[in-house]
Design an enzyme around this catalytic site. Sequence first.
Site, PDB file in Angstrom:
ATOM      1  N   GLY A 185     -10.146  11.451   7.581  1.00 24.18           N
ATOM      2  CA  GLY A 185      -9.015  11.072   6.734  1.00 24.18           C
ATOM      3  C   GLY A 185      -8.129  10.080   7.472  1.00 24.18           C
ATOM      4  O   GLY A 185      -8.228   9.913   8.682  1.00 24.18           O
ATOM      5  N   ASP A 216      -7.022  -2.267   0.650  1.00 19.85           N
ATOM      6  CA  ASP A 216      -7.282  -2.551  -0.778  1.00 19.85           C
ATOM      7  C   ASP A 216      -5.990  -2.644  -1.589  1.00 19.85           C
ATOM      8  O   ASP A 216      -6.023  -2.647  -2.813  1.00 19.85           O
ATOM      9  CB  ASP A 216      -8.247  -1.519  -1.381  1.00 19.85           C
ATOM     10  CG  ASP A 216      -7.659  -0.109  -1.434  1.00 19.85           C
ATOM     11  OD1 ASP A 216      -6.483   0.082  -1.061  1.00 19.85           O
ATOM     12  OD2 ASP A 216      -8.383   0.815  -1.850  1.00 19.85           O
ATOM     13  N   LYS A 363      -8.879   1.111  -6.724  1.00 19.02           N
ATOM     14  CA  LYS A 363      -9.722   2.289  -6.481  1.00 19.02           C
ATOM     15  C   LYS A 363     -10.966   2.270  -7.360  1.00 19.02           C
ATOM     16  O   LYS A 363     -11.951   2.930  -7.060  1.00 19.02           O
ATOM     17  CB  LYS A 363      -8.926   3.577  -6.757  1.00 19.02           C
ATOM     18  CG  LYS A 363      -7.658   3.719  -5.917  1.00 19.02           C
ATOM     19  CD  LYS A 363      -7.944   3.731  -4.434  1.00 19.02           C
ATOM     20  CE  LYS A 363      -6.693   3.771  -3.585  1.00 19.02           C
ATOM     21  NZ  LYS A 363      -6.917   3.361  -2.194  1.00 19.02           N
TER      22      LYS A 363
END
Length: 467
Positions: A185, A216, A363
């Site tokens: 993570g 992103d 996403k």
Amino acid sequence: MSGRSSGLELARAKMVDAGVDPVAIETFAHYYRLLEHGETGMIPEASIEPVDIESIADVEVPDDVAAKAIAETVAIKLNGGLGTSMGMDRAKSLLCVRRGLSFLDIIARQTLHLRREYGVRLPLVLMNSFRTSADSLAALARYEDLKLPDLPLEFRQNMEPKLLLDSLKPVEWPKDPDLEWCPPGHGDIYTALRGTGLLDQLIEQGYRYAFVSNSDNLGAVPAPRVAGWFAASGAPFAIEAVRRTPSDKKGGHFARRKADGRLVLRETAQTLPEDREALADLSRHQYCSTNNIWFDLHAMKATLDAREGVLGLPLIRNEKTVDPADPTSPKVVQVETAMGAAIEVFEGARLIEVGRDRFIPVKTTNDLLVLRSDVYEMGPDFSLDQVAANVPYVELDDNHFKVVGEFDKRFPEGAPSLAKASSLKVQGDWTFGPNVQVVGDVELDGKGVQRVPAGEVLSGDPSGSDA
């Protein structure tokens, strides 16, 4: 030795053999013990209350404060993601997003522009995974001035073994041994910064603040005004927040813990089933994280040193299959932490509300279509400006649009105009000709292969019927 404990010993041995940093191994062991004691990382609704926060739009930041702060800032981009949910098998940041430029191209140009405009060094450093490093560095090689002579362009996030759900032993997958490993993570950033020596290096070279964001999210520019606010606040740690909208269903939200008054970030995976309704209540929990994070390098070093490198972020227990593309492969647990959860570790941590223009995450291919459309314009500073009044809601049929390769085939001439769209929902196999416009609420539905002709104006009334 119990079976469970031997699982930890097997995992530890596997990490040692792979050359994983010793502090990362101790951090993994910390979470393994929580996992075997049944810790789920859940944050019950009854234990938290909503937060109200100040807005950057209302804050006075003198120009000299902003200029000094950005001169002492390093920009770090989380770049470990592969874009597997969109059918990619390499760094997601290499995806073409605007005018033939990838995420990394735009990030590099944003950084070089800020350096020129403010006369600052502003290092850009990627946190790569073992899967994204080579491709990403190759893509940035064309920007000869980007790498500063005395700092690396990347550091690697750590890796840890995936654990079998039933025994918590490291999974073995000879078919593709890479799939036996996962990143811990993005909360691993603090461990990795310290373990690679980069945290000390930055402090020695006079940097004071780190701005960390996802590669992103092209809205996440290290803005001098926000840097100035953070420097003037004196806070050790801060996160940029935005008001939640219906499209933020999946993301976490901020709250205040009743027990000690600390700010917390609750992710969807930390929400009990009976609290899902409260999680989705946008009038109760109004703010979500952009994952744009500011922290004081000195405060981070002092806290990590005091805790022997283990920051102690809340556990996120993530259940998956060892091969994400094969739902019949063995079930595994991935032990993860969220970078933003560090907000509860630091006394005096802050939140600041920013405009939606600082949060443009990609996403899914739904997000990609909006980003490629005329909802945004790219300025000479390579920042994305929202020129449409609203960001439309887009929902494309997963069967035909979820994977980037299939998505691109259906928009061969580029994205339709969405500047006047409220929503676009596409069911079925549609291909779009050039210069298509979407106005209002539009739904496309149909059997077989369908085509929207060149120059077509698709308009729907507010009730959502199609043209």
